[in-house]
Motif scaffolding. Structure first.
Motif, mmCIF file in Angstrom:
data_model
loop_
_atom_site.group_PDB
_atom_site.id
_atom_site.type_symbol
_atom_site.label_atom_id
_atom_site.label_comp_id
_atom_site.label_asym_id
_atom_site.label_seq_id
_atom_site.Cartn_x
_atom_site.Cartn_y
_atom_site.Cartn_z
ATOM 1 N N PRO A 43 0.798 -1.239 0.000
ATOM 2 C CA PRO A 43 0.000 0.000 0.000
ATOM 3 C C PRO A 43 0.824 1.279 0.000
ATOM 4 O O PRO A 43 0.531 2.197 -0.762
ATOM 5 N N TYR A 72 -6.824 1.581 1.261
ATOM 6 C CA TYR A 72 -5.776 0.594 1.080
ATOM 7 C C TYR A 72 -4.741 0.568 2.200
ATOM 8 O O TYR A 72 -4.041 -0.431 2.362
ATOM 9 N N THR A 123 -7.432 -4.491 -0.616
ATOM 10 C CA THR A 123 -6.147 -4.968 -1.111
ATOM 11 C C THR A 123 -6.090 -4.680 -2.605
ATOM 12 O O THR A 123 -7.067 -4.920 -3.320
ATOM 13 N N GLY A 124 -4.959 -4.174 -3.080
ATOM 14 C CA GLY A 124 -4.850 -3.777 -4.467
ATOM 15 C C GLY A 124 -3.947 -4.686 -5.284
ATOM 16 O O GLY A 124 -3.052 -5.361 -4.754
ATOM 17 N N GLY A 150 -8.902 -3.622 -7.205
ATOM 18 C CA GLY A 150 -8.853 -3.891 -5.779
ATOM 19 C C GLY A 150 -9.995 -4.771 -5.322
ATOM 20 O O GLY A 150 -10.983 -4.969 -6.040
#
Length: 344
Positions: free
Chosen positions: A10, A37, A43-44, A59
């Motif tokens: 992140p 994030y 969560t990306g 995401g």
């Protein structure tokens, strides 16, 4: 072209993601990134070209539910974007397949999404099923809203509204339920454990109900970087909550972001209290995004809200086939702004 997809750290990926947003999601604010994030539940994933340049991202935001009385681990697919030069079906499909894989590896049994028109075909292709339109419900509280839309100057709109508003039938606010004289209404500054208990009790009204405990509501609304929210509560004689409404004002519009009641019969009382407050504060319009329960639809119509298109649909991806049939019934859901990752 060869592409790679990697989970993003992140903090280290922040600038790359913000650059992608600026190119592809210009309506997304920079403050939204750390909220979602870094300190939030998302969560990306980053899509990179063969040369290693970030050219897309997506995401998955954790969003747990109570579904038919049982806990259900789920998530919302968010922030799909790909640079125009790579905006063919292949890169976007790879990103969304990676999101689904992340969902499976995390033990999530369901995901939902509100894609735009470009993203919707991608999600359908990997197995998302359409639930229906995300509805935008609008109630005119003052004729000023209409006059401004016609292009009248503010001073004329305000002057004419003094005479027109008493004739505006949609301005009627409803009535308090005389059978519930002991309900106390208050605006609160924070979410406490009474919200946890109301969330569990309300599951009997809404078959698929996203987590609405004090911790989640504090993150979603109190910590939101893009909108100041307020909360109106209804409590019984024992001080336990029987309903609440979360709302925020933007210019002359009051946005009803979330509502929850212990019993459907309390919807009228809650809407009466909310609209009374909105009228007292002089806003022109009340708006709510909603998908789900017919009881909520009927209550909104009773209070003069008109259904308008939002331009987005609600889609669901179900990993647990035992839930597939039940989760594709629109009437089972209760989706509000509390279940959406933006403050549109």
């Amino acid at each position: 072209m060869n592409y790679t997809i990697t989970p993003c750290d992140p903090a280290n990926a922040r600038q790359a993601i913000l650059d992608l947003w600026q190119r592809n999601l210009p309506e997304a604010s920079a403050d939204r990134y750390p909220w979602l994030y870094e300190s939030g539940l998302a969560t990306g994933l980053v899509l990179r070209s063969g040369g290693g340049e970030p050219i897309g991202a997506a995401g998955l935001m954790r969003r747990d539910f109570l579904a038919f009385g049982q806990p259900l681990k789920a998530g919302q697919a968010i922030d799909l974007n790909v640079d125009p030069a790579h905006r063919t079906v292949g890169p976007a499909l790879r990103l969304q397949r990676a999101v689904v894989e992340m969902m499976h590896s995390g033990g999530l049994k369901m995901a939902y999404a509100f894609p735009n028109q470009r993203s919707e075909p991608v999600l359908r292709r990997i197995g998302y099923r359409p639930l229906g339109d995300l509805e935008r419900w609008v109630k005119i509280l003052s004729s000023r809203a209409v006059f401004r839309r016609w292009g009248w100057p503010n001073w004329i709109s305000r002057s004419v509204a003094l005479f027109a508003d008493p004739l505006l039938s949609s301005r009627r606010l409803g009535r308090r339920d005389p059978l519930e004289p002991t309900i106390r209404v208050a605006e609160v500054e924070s979410f406490d454990d009474r919200f946890d208990r109301l969330w569990h009790r309300s599951a009997s009204c809404f078959s698929i109900l996203g987590r609405r405990d004090s911790a989640y509501l504090t993150w979603r609304f109190s910590s939101c970087p893009n909108q100041h929210y307020r909360t109106l509560t209804m409590a019984g004689p024992d001080n336990e909550l029987v309903g609440y409404a979360v709302f925020g004002r933007r210019n002359e519009v009051m946005h009803l972001a979330d509502l929850l009641v212990a019993e459907p019969k309390l919807l009228d009382r809650l809407l009466t209290e909310f609209l009374t407050l909105a009228h007292r504060e002089g806003v022109d319009t009340a708006v709510m995004l909603y998908f789900g329960s017919p009881a909520v639809h009927e209550a909104l119509r009773r209070f003069g809200f008109w259904q308008r298109p939002s331009g987005r649909k609600a889609l669901v991806y179900v990993r647990d086939q035992a839930l597939a049939e039940d989760t594709t019934r629109p009437e089972s859901w209760h989706l509000t702004g509390a279940d959406i990752d933006t403050d549109e």
